[in-house]
Design a protein around this motif. Structure first.
Motif, PDB file in Angstrom:
ATOM      1  N   UNK A 117      26.042  47.911  72.313  1.00  0.00           N
ATOM      2  CA  UNK A 117      24.745  47.394  71.874  1.00  0.00           C
ATOM      3  C   UNK A 117      24.395  47.822  70.456  1.00  0.00           C
ATOM      4  N   UNK A 118      24.713  49.052  70.094  1.00  0.00           N
ATOM      5  CA  UNK A 118      24.323  49.584  68.787  1.00  0.00           C
ATOM      6  C   UNK A 118      24.983  48.848  67.630  1.00  0.00           C
ATOM      7  N   UNK A 119      26.095  48.146  67.908  1.00  0.00           N
ATOM      8  CA  UNK A 119      26.827  47.490  66.823  1.00  0.00           C
ATOM      9  C   UNK A 119      26.410  46.035  66.597  1.00  0.00           C
ATOM     10  N   UNK A 120      25.392  45.573  67.297  1.00  0.00           N
ATOM     11  CA  UNK A 120      25.003  44.161  67.233  1.00  0.00           C
ATOM     12  C   UNK A 120      24.627  43.710  65.824  1.00  0.00           C
ATOM     13  N   UNK A 121      24.135  44.628  64.989  1.00  0.00           N
ATOM     14  CA  UNK A 121      23.715  44.270  63.626  1.00  0.00           C
ATOM     15  C   UNK A 121      24.895  44.027  62.685  1.00  0.00           C
ATOM     16  N   UNK A 122      26.066  44.604  63.011  1.00  0.00           N
ATOM     17  CA  UNK A 122      27.185  44.516  62.084  1.00  0.00           C
ATOM     18  C   UNK A 122      28.422  43.875  62.711  1.00  0.00           C
ATOM     19  N   UNK A 123      28.295  43.416  63.959  1.00  0.00           N
ATOM     20  CA  UNK A 123      29.447  42.883  64.695  1.00  0.00           C
ATOM     21  C   UNK A 123      29.276  41.387  64.901  1.00  0.00           C
ATOM     22  N   UNK A 124      30.272  40.615  64.500  1.00  0.00           N
ATOM     23  CA  UNK A 124      30.270  39.171  64.696  1.00  0.00           C
ATOM     24  C   UNK A 124      30.006  38.839  66.169  1.00  0.00           C
ATOM     25  N   UNK A 125      29.077  37.930  66.438  1.00  0.00           N
ATOM     26  CA  UNK A 125      28.673  37.631  67.818  1.00  0.00           C
ATOM     27  C   UNK A 125      29.833  37.145  68.668  1.00  0.00           C
ATOM     28  N   UNK A 126      30.671  36.296  68.096  1.00  0.00           N
ATOM     29  CA  UNK A 126      31.806  35.776  68.861  1.00  0.00           C
ATOM     30  C   UNK A 126      32.811  36.879  69.170  1.00  0.00           C
ATOM     31  N   UNK A 223      43.740  50.789  75.180  1.00  0.00           N
ATOM     32  CA  UNK A 223      42.769  51.792  74.722  1.00  0.00           C
ATOM     33  C   UNK A 223      42.996  52.233  73.282  1.00  0.00           C
ATOM     34  N   UNK A 224      44.275  52.221  72.834  1.00  0.00           N
ATOM     35  CA  UNK A 224      44.576  52.611  71.450  1.00  0.00           C
ATOM     36  C   UNK A 224      43.959  51.618  70.480  1.00  0.00           C
ATOM     37  N   UNK A 225      44.154  50.330  70.756  1.00  0.00           N
ATOM     38  CA  UNK A 225      43.625  49.286  69.885  1.00  0.00           C
ATOM     39  C   UNK A 225      42.103  49.202  69.996  1.00  0.00           C
ATOM     40  N   UNK A 226      41.594  49.382  71.212  1.00  0.00           N
ATOM     41  CA  UNK A 226      40.131  49.353  71.394  1.00  0.00           C
ATOM     42  C   UNK A 226      39.468  50.502  70.639  1.00  0.00           C
ATOM     43  N   UNK A 227      40.066  51.691  70.695  1.00  0.00           N
ATOM     44  CA  UNK A 227      39.513  52.836  69.966  1.00  0.00           C
ATOM     45  C   UNK A 227      39.489  52.571  68.466  1.00  0.00           C
ATOM     46  N   UNK A 228      40.532  51.902  67.958  1.00  0.00           N
ATOM     47  CA  UNK A 228      40.574  51.559  66.529  1.00  0.00           C
ATOM     48  C   UNK A 228      39.435  50.617  66.173  1.00  0.00           C
ATOM     49  N   UNK A 229      39.180  49.652  67.042  1.00  0.00           N
ATOM     50  CA  UNK A 229      38.083  48.706  66.815  1.00  0.00           C
ATOM     51  C   UNK A 229      36.747  49.441  66.793  1.00  0.00           C
ATOM     52  N   UNK A 230      36.538  50.351  67.746  1.00  0.00           N
ATOM     53  CA  UNK A 230      35.287  51.104  67.806  1.00  0.00           C
ATOM     54  C   UNK A 230      35.134  51.996  66.573  1.00  0.00           C
ATOM     55  N   UNK A 231      36.236  52.609  66.114  1.00  0.00           N
ATOM     56  CA  UNK A 231      36.182  53.457  64.918  1.00  0.00           C
ATOM     57  C   UNK A 231      35.774  52.637  63.693  1.00  0.00           C
ATOM     58  N   UNK A 232      36.321  51.435  63.579  1.00  0.00           N
ATOM     59  CA  UNK A 232      35.966  50.568  62.442  1.00  0.00           C
ATOM     60  C   UNK A 232      34.504  50.144  62.545  1.00  0.00           C
ATOM     61  N   UNK A 233      34.072  49.785  63.744  1.00  0.00           N
ATOM     62  CA  UNK A 233      32.671  49.389  63.945  1.00  0.00           C
ATOM     63  C   UNK A 233      31.729  50.552  63.642  1.00  0.00           C
ATOM     64  N   UNK A 234      32.118  51.755  64.077  1.00  0.00           N
ATOM     65  CA  UNK A 234      31.280  52.931  63.843  1.00  0.00           C
ATOM     66  C   UNK A 234      31.163  53.220  62.350  1.00  0.00           C
ATOM     67  N   UNK A 235      32.268  53.078  61.619  1.00  0.00           N
ATOM     68  CA  UNK A 235      32.242  53.276  60.166  1.00  0.00           C
ATOM     69  C   UNK A 235      31.314  52.253  59.503  1.00  0.00           C
ATOM     70  N   UNK A 236      31.446  50.988  59.908  1.00  0.00           N
ATOM     71  CA  UNK A 236      30.604  49.933  59.343  1.00  0.00           C
ATOM     72  C   UNK A 236      29.134  50.139  59.707  1.00  0.00           C
ATOM     73  N   UNK A 237      28.912  50.600  60.946  1.00  0.00           N
ATOM     74  CA  UNK A 237      27.537  50.833  61.392  1.00  0.00           C
ATOM     75  C   UNK A 237      26.869  51.936  60.578  1.00  0.00           C
ATOM     76  N   UNK A 238      27.615  53.018  60.327  1.00  0.00           N
ATOM     77  CA  UNK A 238      27.053  54.127  59.539  1.00  0.00           C
ATOM     78  C   UNK A 238      26.727  53.681  58.116  1.00  0.00           C
ATOM     79  N   UNK A 239      27.581  52.828  57.542  1.00  0.00           N
ATOM     80  CA  UNK A 239      27.311  52.295  56.204  1.00  0.00           C
ATOM     81  C   UNK A 239      26.054  51.433  56.231  1.00  0.00           C
ATOM     82  N   UNK A 240      25.950  50.590  57.264  1.00  0.00           N
ATOM     83  CA  UNK A 240      24.777  49.724  57.399  1.00  0.00           C
ATOM     84  C   UNK A 240      23.511  50.557  57.591  1.00  0.00           C
ATOM     85  N   UNK A 241      23.614  51.582  58.449  1.00  0.00           N
ATOM     86  CA  UNK A 241      22.463  52.444  58.735  1.00  0.00           C
ATOM     87  C   UNK A 241      22.003  53.176  57.472  1.00  0.00           C
TER      88      UNK A 241
END
Length: 265
Positions: A117-126, A223-241
């Motif tokens: 949920x927290x990534x909705x501002x920076x994550x493509x809806x599709x 899980x390896x690829x999913x963790x990479x996706x979450x790490x990228x989203x978290x980095x983008x989220x922190x920049x956005x925040x």
């Protein structure tokens, strides 16, 4: 132990390589940390085995179903699991034991989707919709189907950061388009999380064709690829925040400046 509860999907067959440690896992009655959707954060769970404690010496005695319950020590939120322990008797000279998670409620999908949920501002809806599908499929042991969604999301995120990188002076676009995925990640090292760049070779599976993928392989890499996706989203989220906080601070300063200007007049 945490991965068994919160990452391993349903129906994935896992070989038990250390019998003593696995018996200790089955008999464990301490605590484990994991995500609680009610709190929207990690918390501590009390582990409770829902079958009589036995402390058998041999793993053979544990074959069958094992229900386990995790209860949040703060809220009482409960997760229930069902494990199946089996002995593979096809090779009499080399007996092997396996375990599967054959039931979980709430599911891994329920727990992990809550964290998106927290990534909705920076994550493509599709992409977010496809990530939800991927997590749901993986949590039910569907490897290739879930991995296809996940791979597409990962590639889209890499492309998003490539679009930023190519605006920089000295960027070699021709070289980038000749690269395979691991090499592309290396070229984008200044625009991706350090962990992803450091372990870029593991993402070479993204370059495999669909016909080359196998169910178990996909479940292992998921899980390896999913963790990479979450790490990228978290980095983008922190920049956005950070940008959002700076914009808000600037807006507050401007309001004060405007007010001071009006007071002078």
């Amino acid at each position: 132990m945490k991965d068994i509860y919160f990452k391993i999907p349903l129906y994935k067959k896992n070989e038990i390589t250390d019998k003593t440690k696995f018996i200790q896992f089955l008999e464990y009655d301490g605590t484990v940390d994991g995500y609680n959707p009610d709190l929207d954060e990690n918390t501590t769970y009390k582990v409770k085995n829902l079958r009589p404690t036995s402390y058998y010496e041999y793993l053979e005695s544990y074959c069958g179903y094992h229900p386990v319950e995790l209860t949040c020590v703060r809220t009482g939120f409960t997760i229930r699991y069902y494990f199946l322990i089996e002995l593979d008797e096809t090779d009499e000279d080399n007996e092997k034991f396996y375990f599967q998670k054959v039931g979980q409620y709430p599911t891994i999908a329920d727990l992990e989707i809550s964290q998106l949920k927290k990534y909705s501002k920076i994550f493509n809806k599709n992409d977010k919709k496809e990530l939800v599908k991927a997590i749901g499929l993986s949590s039910n042991g569907i490897g290739v189907g879930s991995f296809v969604y996940l791979r597409r999301i990962f590639e889209n995120l890499i492309t998003k950061h490539y679009d930023i990188a190519k605006q920089k002076t000295g960027w070699n676009d021709d070289e980038y388009h000749k690269c395979r995925m691991a090499e592309k990640i290396g070229m984008l090292k200044d625009f991706l999380p350090e962990f992803v760049v450091k372990n870029k070779s593991i993402y070479s599976i993204v370059s495999k064709g669909i016909h080359e993928l196998e169910e178990q392989e996909c479940l292992e890499y998921f899980p390896v690829l999913k963790d990479a996706i979450i790490l990228i989203l978290e980095m983008d989220y922190k920049k956005w925040e950070k940008q959002n906080q700076e914009n808000q601070a600037q807006e507050n300063i401007q309001k004060i400046i405007d007010k001071l200007s009006k007071d002078k007049t």
